[in-house]
Write a protein that holds these residues in place. Sequence first.
Motif, PDB file in Angstrom:
ATOM      1  N   ALA A   1      54.569  33.693  25.014  1.00 43.93           N
ATOM      2  CA  ALA A   1      54.472  33.701  26.866  1.00 43.93           C
ATOM      3  C   ALA A   1      56.396  33.165  26.934  1.00 43.93           C
ATOM      4  CB  ALA A   1      54.175  32.118  27.543  1.00 43.93           C
ATOM      5  N   GLN A   2      56.793  32.178  26.383  1.00 42.54           N
ATOM      6  CA  GLN A   2      58.422  32.303  26.029  1.00 42.54           C
ATOM      7  C   GLN A   2      59.425  33.906  25.417  1.00 42.54           C
ATOM      8  OE1 GLN A   2      59.885  29.030  23.721  1.00 42.54           O
ATOM      9  NE2 GLN A   2      61.554  29.078  24.509  1.00 42.54           N
ATOM     10  N   TRP A   3      58.513  34.605  24.835  1.00 41.98           N
ATOM     11  CA  TRP A   3      59.188  35.583  24.734  1.00 41.98           C
ATOM     12  C   TRP A   3      59.318  36.405  25.940  1.00 41.98           C
ATOM     13  CZ3 TRP A   3      56.413  40.595  25.169  1.00 41.98           C
ATOM     14  CH2 TRP A   3      57.011  41.037  25.251  1.00 41.98           C
ATOM     15  N   ALA A   4      57.958  36.136  26.786  1.00 42.76           N
ATOM     16  CA  ALA A   4      57.795  37.534  28.359  1.00 42.76           C
ATOM     17  C   ALA A   4      58.686  36.762  28.716  1.00 42.76           C
ATOM     18  CB  ALA A   4      56.904  37.730  28.381  1.00 42.76           C
ATOM     19  N   ASP A   5      58.908  35.216  29.238  1.00 40.17           N
ATOM     20  CA  ASP A   5      59.619  34.766  30.476  1.00 40.17           C
ATOM     21  C   ASP A   5      61.344  35.007  29.990  1.00 40.17           C
ATOM     22  OD1 ASP A   5      57.300  34.482  31.518  1.00 40.17           O
ATOM     23  OD2 ASP A   5      56.830  32.220  31.032  1.00 40.17           O
ATOM     24  N   SER A   6      61.416  35.173  28.490  1.00 39.61           N
ATOM     25  CA  SER A   6      63.236  35.206  28.767  1.00 39.61           C
ATOM     26  C   SER A   6      63.429  36.618  28.075  1.00 39.61           C
ATOM     27  CB  SER A   6      63.614  35.158  27.535  1.00 39.61           C
ATOM     28  OG  SER A   6      62.815  34.335  26.596  1.00 39.61           O
ATOM     29  N   THR A   7      62.957  37.625  26.623  1.00 38.76           N
ATOM     30  CA  THR A   7      63.138  38.664  26.695  1.00 38.76           C
ATOM     31  C   THR A   7      62.850  39.902  27.347  1.00 38.76           C
ATOM     32  OG1 THR A   7      63.840  37.486  24.067  1.00 38.76           O
ATOM     33  CG2 THR A   7      63.417  40.206  24.104  1.00 38.76           C
ATOM     34  N   LEU A   8      61.754  39.958  27.600  1.00 41.79           N
ATOM     35  CA  LEU A   8      61.492  41.036  28.202  1.00 41.79           C
ATOM     36  C   LEU A   8      61.619  41.209  29.758  1.00 41.79           C
ATOM     37  CD1 LEU A   8      59.086  43.089  28.442  1.00 41.79           C
ATOM     38  CD2 LEU A   8      57.290  41.249  29.494  1.00 41.79           C
ATOM     39  N   PHE A   9      61.328  39.783  30.334  1.00 40.83           N
ATOM     40  CA  PHE A   9      61.983  39.028  31.820  1.00 40.83           C
ATOM     41  C   PHE A   9      63.255  40.387  32.168  1.00 40.83           C
ATOM     42  CE2 PHE A   9      64.270  37.307  35.238  1.00 40.83           C
ATOM     43  CZ  PHE A   9      63.535  38.069  35.924  1.00 40.83           C
ATOM     44  N   TRP A  10      64.409  40.075  31.535  1.00 41.76           N
ATOM     45  CA  TRP A  10      65.534  40.214  31.134  1.00 41.76           C
ATOM     46  C   TRP A  10      66.009  41.794  31.148  1.00 41.76           C
ATOM     47  CZ3 TRP A  10      68.281  37.525  34.447  1.00 41.76           C
ATOM     48  CH2 TRP A  10      67.925  36.748  34.495  1.00 41.76           C
ATOM     49  N   ALA A  11      65.147  42.265  29.792  1.00 39.49           N
ATOM     50  CA  ALA A  11      64.990  43.499  29.626  1.00 39.49           C
ATOM     51  C   ALA A  11      64.568  44.228  31.290  1.00 39.49           C
ATOM     52  CB  ALA A  11      64.720  44.507  28.283  1.00 39.49           C
ATOM     53  N   ALA A  12      63.541  44.139  31.781  1.00 38.59           N
ATOM     54  CA  ALA A  12      63.041  44.068  32.450  1.00 38.59           C
ATOM     55  C   ALA A  12      63.674  44.684  33.953  1.00 38.59           C
ATOM     56  CB  ALA A  12      60.849  43.554  33.114  1.00 38.59           C
ATOM     57  N   MET A  13      64.215  43.620  34.059  1.00 34.57           N
ATOM     58  CA  MET A  13      64.926  43.264  35.185  1.00 34.57           C
ATOM     59  C   MET A  13      66.327  43.437  35.664  1.00 34.57           C
ATOM     60  SD  MET A  13      63.348  41.843  36.992  1.00 34.57           S
ATOM     61  CE  MET A  13      63.968  41.404  38.545  1.00 34.57           C
ATOM     62  N   ALA A  14      67.199  44.104  34.444  1.00 37.19           N
ATOM     63  CA  ALA A  14      68.082  45.118  33.839  1.00 37.19           C
ATOM     64  C   ALA A  14      68.028  46.330  34.292  1.00 37.19           C
ATOM     65  CB  ALA A  14      68.767  44.987  32.103  1.00 37.19           C
ATOM     66  N   TYR A  15      66.639  46.812  33.482  1.00 39.57           N
ATOM     67  CA  TYR A  15      65.984  48.086  34.153  1.00 39.57           C
ATOM     68  C   TYR A  15      65.931  48.141  35.645  1.00 39.57           C
ATOM     69  CZ  TYR A  15      62.657  51.703  34.391  1.00 39.57           C
ATOM     70  OH  TYR A  15      62.140  53.018  34.864  1.00 39.57           O
ATOM     71  N   ASN A  16      64.426  47.112  36.071  1.00 37.39           N
ATOM     72  CA  ASN A  16      65.052  47.151  37.561  1.00 37.39           C
ATOM     73  C   ASN A  16      65.820  47.729  38.292  1.00 37.39           C
ATOM     74  OD1 ASN A  16      61.915  47.508  36.873  1.00 37.39           O
ATOM     75  ND2 ASN A  16      61.887  45.418  36.959  1.00 37.39           N
ATOM     76  N   LEU A  17      66.617  46.858  37.888  1.00 35.91           N
ATOM     77  CA  LEU A  17      68.272  46.593  39.214  1.00 35.91           C
ATOM     78  C   LEU A  17      69.024  47.442  38.556  1.00 35.91           C
ATOM     79  CD1 LEU A  17      67.848  42.666  40.132  1.00 35.91           C
ATOM     80  CD2 LEU A  17      66.738  45.015  41.218  1.00 35.91           C
TER      81      LEU A  17
ATOM     82  N   ALA B   1      66.034  51.132  26.694  1.00 34.26           N
ATOM     83  CA  ALA B   1      65.287  51.100  25.883  1.00 34.26           C
ATOM     84  C   ALA B   1      64.816  50.277  25.050  1.00 34.26           C
ATOM     85  CB  ALA B   1      66.188  51.690  24.766  1.00 34.26           C
ATOM     86  N   ALA B   2      64.514  49.503  25.492  1.00 33.91           N
ATOM     87  CA  ALA B   2      64.181  48.278  25.368  1.00 33.91           C
ATOM     88  C   ALA B   2      63.154  48.026  25.354  1.00 33.91           C
ATOM     89  CB  ALA B   2      64.738  46.620  25.634  1.00 33.91           C
ATOM     90  N   TYR B   3      62.845  47.685  27.058  1.00 34.18           N
ATOM     91  CA  TYR B   3      61.827  48.284  28.006  1.00 34.18           C
ATOM     92  C   TYR B   3      60.548  48.631  27.304  1.00 34.18           C
ATOM     93  CZ  TYR B   3      59.046  46.957  32.348  1.00 34.18           C
ATOM     94  OH  TYR B   3      58.650  46.807  33.560  1.00 34.18           O
ATOM     95  N   ARG B   4      60.928  50.208  27.173  1.00 39.28           N
ATOM     96  CA  ARG B   4      60.005  51.013  26.872  1.00 39.28           C
ATOM     97  C   ARG B   4      59.568  50.621  25.521  1.00 39.28           C
ATOM     98  NH1 ARG B   4      60.244  55.611  29.588  1.00 39.28           N
ATOM     99  NH2 ARG B   4      62.027  56.323  30.413  1.00 39.28           N
ATOM    100  N   SER B   5      60.383  50.311  24.712  1.00 43.58           N
ATOM    101  CA  SER B   5      59.575  49.487  22.761  1.00 43.58           C
ATOM    102  C   SER B   5      58.905  48.373  23.342  1.00 43.58           C
ATOM    103  CB  SER B   5      60.548  49.096  22.298  1.00 43.58           C
ATOM    104  OG  SER B   5      61.669  50.306  21.678  1.00 43.58           O
TER     105      SER B   5
END
Length: 311
Positions: free
Chosen positions: A95-111, A152-156
Amino acid sequence: MDTLILHHYPASPFAEKIRRVLAFKQLAYRSVIIPDVMPKPDVLALTGGYRRTPILQIGADIYCDTALICQVLEQRSAEPALYPPHLLGVSRIVAQWADSTLFWAAMAYNLQPRGAAALFAQQPPEAAKAFAADRGAMSAGMQRLRPQDATAAYRSYLRRIAHMVEEHDFLFGDQPCVADFAAYHPLWFTRVCVPTMADIFEPVPAVLEWMDRIAALGPARMEKFKAEDAITVAANAEPAPLLDDVFQDEHGIPLGSQVTVAAESFGQEPTQGTLLAATRTRYTLRREDPRAGEVHVHFPRIGYVLRKAEQ
């Protein structure tokens, strides 16, 4: 006075995390819709400075950060469990990984420009400018991923999630846990708020099926509520007695001191108050507000910085 009041706005991914948890636990709540950018006078009347979304209010107790809000909801309703005993450690770590690393990769992709244009397509140009300025202020000093690196990170990360949910209905088995809701919400933003960016899911259909299972949980019973009424609830309530948890002093700051608590990185606006508790897992500050009266503001220990207030 023990009614759950969620302060949020519809497109907030972290608010969607908590909305899904409330649905999972079938917990009724009152919904206060707040602005997505500053100013947020009604929010600050309760928190004293913290302005990230969402916050959970129970009477005169204000809970900040979804990691802590999830713990509070687990205490309110132990079943179904967010933290099953056999997943107690790994669910929190993921959960901590998802709320930080995953979240920021996703939002940089999304926006990136294509996504931002879709998000604000139905709004005037000044709305996009205000949002960009607001989030720029909140992320001052942060190292942000470039869109190419984020993609690239989000895809991985999506492939890794797919590997897990191809084997089970949820990340760790046939029931969701806190890690599912944490991993879900940035992906929800891609799929629901900027659907023009959702082609990234095409190679991982198992992820979409997993998301559908989470979206099917609930819905929770929700009642619309006004911000001024929520502040009145706080003013007419007394904070709940603190649990008799052990004081864990890592800073040499005694209880009763004037302190500030602020996030380590994103949204570093501090909340100042009297330090009432510093336990293994959380900080609690007492503060007074002309509108809300005496409130206790609670923060998780991980991800937040405690300092003695400047005199």
